[in-house]
Design a protein around this motif. Sequence first.
Motif, PDB file in Angstrom:
ATOM      1  N   ASP A 289     -17.636  40.588  43.886  1.00 15.35           N
ATOM      2  CA  ASP A 289     -17.809  40.461  45.585  1.00 15.35           C
ATOM      3  C   ASP A 289     -16.686  39.394  45.663  1.00 15.35           C
ATOM      4  O   ASP A 289     -16.479  38.538  45.222  1.00 15.35           O
TER       5      ASP A 289
ATOM      6  N   CYS B 134     -10.443  49.922  38.935  1.00 12.11           N
ATOM      7  CA  CYS B 134     -11.707  50.395  38.406  1.00 12.11           C
ATOM      8  C   CYS B 134     -11.387  51.324  37.238  1.00 12.11           C
ATOM      9  O   CYS B 134     -12.339  51.545  36.365  1.00 12.11           O
TER      10      CYS B 134
ATOM     11  N   GLN C 287     -19.954  44.223  39.348  1.00 15.99           N
ATOM     12  CA  GLN C 287     -19.463  44.144  40.718  1.00 15.99           C
ATOM     13  C   GLN C 287     -18.608  43.100  41.050  1.00 15.99           C
ATOM     14  O   GLN C 287     -19.225  41.879  40.670  1.00 15.99           O
TER      15      GLN C 287
ATOM     16  N   GLY D 195     -13.185  55.459  44.082  1.00 13.88           N
ATOM     17  CA  GLY D 195     -12.541  54.456  43.090  1.00 13.88           C
ATOM     18  C   GLY D 195     -11.282  54.141  43.328  1.00 13.88           C
ATOM     19  O   GLY D 195     -10.698  54.460  44.373  1.00 13.88           O
TER      20      GLY D 195
ATOM     21  N   ILE E 291     -23.238  56.982  41.022  1.00  7.37           N
ATOM     22  CA  ILE E 291     -21.962  56.342  40.939  1.00  7.37           C
ATOM     23  C   ILE E 291     -20.967  56.925  42.144  1.00  7.37           C
ATOM     24  O   ILE E 291     -20.269  56.324  42.585  1.00  7.37           O
TER      25      ILE E 291
ATOM     26  N   ILE F 126     -20.798  48.757  33.803  1.00  5.66           N
ATOM     27  CA  ILE F 126     -20.197  48.748  35.385  1.00  5.66           C
ATOM     28  C   ILE F 126     -20.399  47.233  35.830  1.00  5.66           C
ATOM     29  O   ILE F 126     -21.286  46.706  35.497  1.00  5.66           O
TER      30      ILE F 126
ATOM     31  N   ARG G 143     -21.851  55.377  45.134  1.00  2.91           N
ATOM     32  CA  ARG G 143     -21.375  53.761  45.359  1.00  2.91           C
ATOM     33  C   ARG G 143     -19.853  53.867  45.344  1.00  2.91           C
ATOM     34  O   ARG G 143     -19.357  53.037  46.203  1.00  2.91           O
ATOM     35  N   LEU G 144     -19.054  54.733  44.831  1.00  2.00           N
ATOM     36  CA  LEU G 144     -17.689  54.727  44.994  1.00  2.00           C
ATOM     37  C   LEU G 144     -17.367  56.083  45.927  1.00  2.00           C
ATOM     38  O   LEU G 144     -16.682  56.878  45.610  1.00  2.00           O
TER      39      LEU G 144
ATOM     40  N   LEU H 241     -15.351  49.722  37.189  1.00  2.00           N
ATOM     41  CA  LEU H 241     -16.071  50.595  36.007  1.00  2.00           C
ATOM     42  C   LEU H 241     -15.558  50.084  34.715  1.00  2.00           C
ATOM     43  O   LEU H 241     -14.967  49.336  34.605  1.00  2.00           O
TER      44      LEU H 241
ATOM     45  N   CYS I  21     -19.589  45.623  50.080  1.00  2.00           N
ATOM     46  CA  CYS I  21     -20.277  44.693  49.155  1.00  2.00           C
ATOM     47  C   CYS I  21     -19.081  43.984  48.251  1.00  2.00           C
ATOM     48  O   CYS I  21     -19.371  43.152  47.262  1.00  2.00           O
TER      49      CYS I  21
ATOM     50  N   THR J 225     -15.801  45.299  45.296  1.00  2.00           N
ATOM     51  CA  THR J 225     -15.263  46.082  44.422  1.00  2.00           C
ATOM     52  C   THR J 225     -16.089  46.631  43.303  1.00  2.00           C
ATOM     53  O   THR J 225     -16.472  45.625  42.592  1.00  2.00           O
ATOM     54  N   ILE J 226     -16.120  47.729  43.311  1.00  2.58           N
ATOM     55  CA  ILE J 226     -17.050  48.110  41.753  1.00  2.58           C
ATOM     56  C   ILE J 226     -15.871  48.269  40.612  1.00  2.58           C
ATOM     57  O   ILE J 226     -14.912  48.946  40.902  1.00  2.58           O
TER      58      ILE J 226
END
Length: 259
Positions: free
Chosen positions: A77, A257, A75, A253, A245, A73, A248-249, A33, A28, A30-31
Amino acid sequence: MPGRRAALAAPDDLVAGYVVRTPVAGACGTIVLPGGPRLYMLLGGEAGARLTIRRRTSEPLPRIGFIGPTTKIAQLDHGGATLLGLRLRTTAWPTLSDRDLSRFTDRVVPLSSIDPEATPGVFDPDGGAAAAFAPWLAAQRAAGRPRDGVAQQIIALIDASPRTSVADVCATLDIAPRHLSAICLRVFGLPPKRLLMLRRFLRVLRRLLPDTRGAGRVLWEAGYVDHSHFAKDCRRFLDSSLHGIRQRLDDGGDPLCRW
């Protein structure tokens, strides 16, 4: 020393980390933070890249952009593009710009809107993230903006004691609360209390993301009363639990992030 020319700041004085993320099927993006400012560059891919912070989505993203301090947080894309990212150190902003950083909190803007000279032609993406941003960083250093000594003292005080309060910082530096607030907004993009809370939270999050063993001791040393106190901050800054989290990571990370 008087009569001697000061050495240029080393890259680590401004940059806390680089990241390169290539497109992966099914991923999806990069997350991001919560934390301090980042720069990024998108190479290739379609024009569908977007960044979602809170409930606001910026689309399409500029190819070379600046993400201000984030309090939630986010997102990012990629839209099929390769992402080159740079994470700035907490006290780097005064060396890079004279503008008030709070104007960019929870926002993404083209880097050229901050520095009109930051055009794609000055970047060399072939050498990786460090080489891509090196010309722009060198130009900012050459501008000769001094580092903010008070801002560095503020961060040193916060990091020295996790239980430091806004009143403690004001008393130690002998400055009024209004003055402290003005400095924090200009240099860090956040009011003092939020800066203290977020910095403490991220310090603990970095410790617990890879391994949650000894969490009770980590939380106590960081100034948290108990697990529920930390869980409340997880909901405040991540809209998630620590377990959520971590899922998700799944790779722990990356430098983009972190604070």
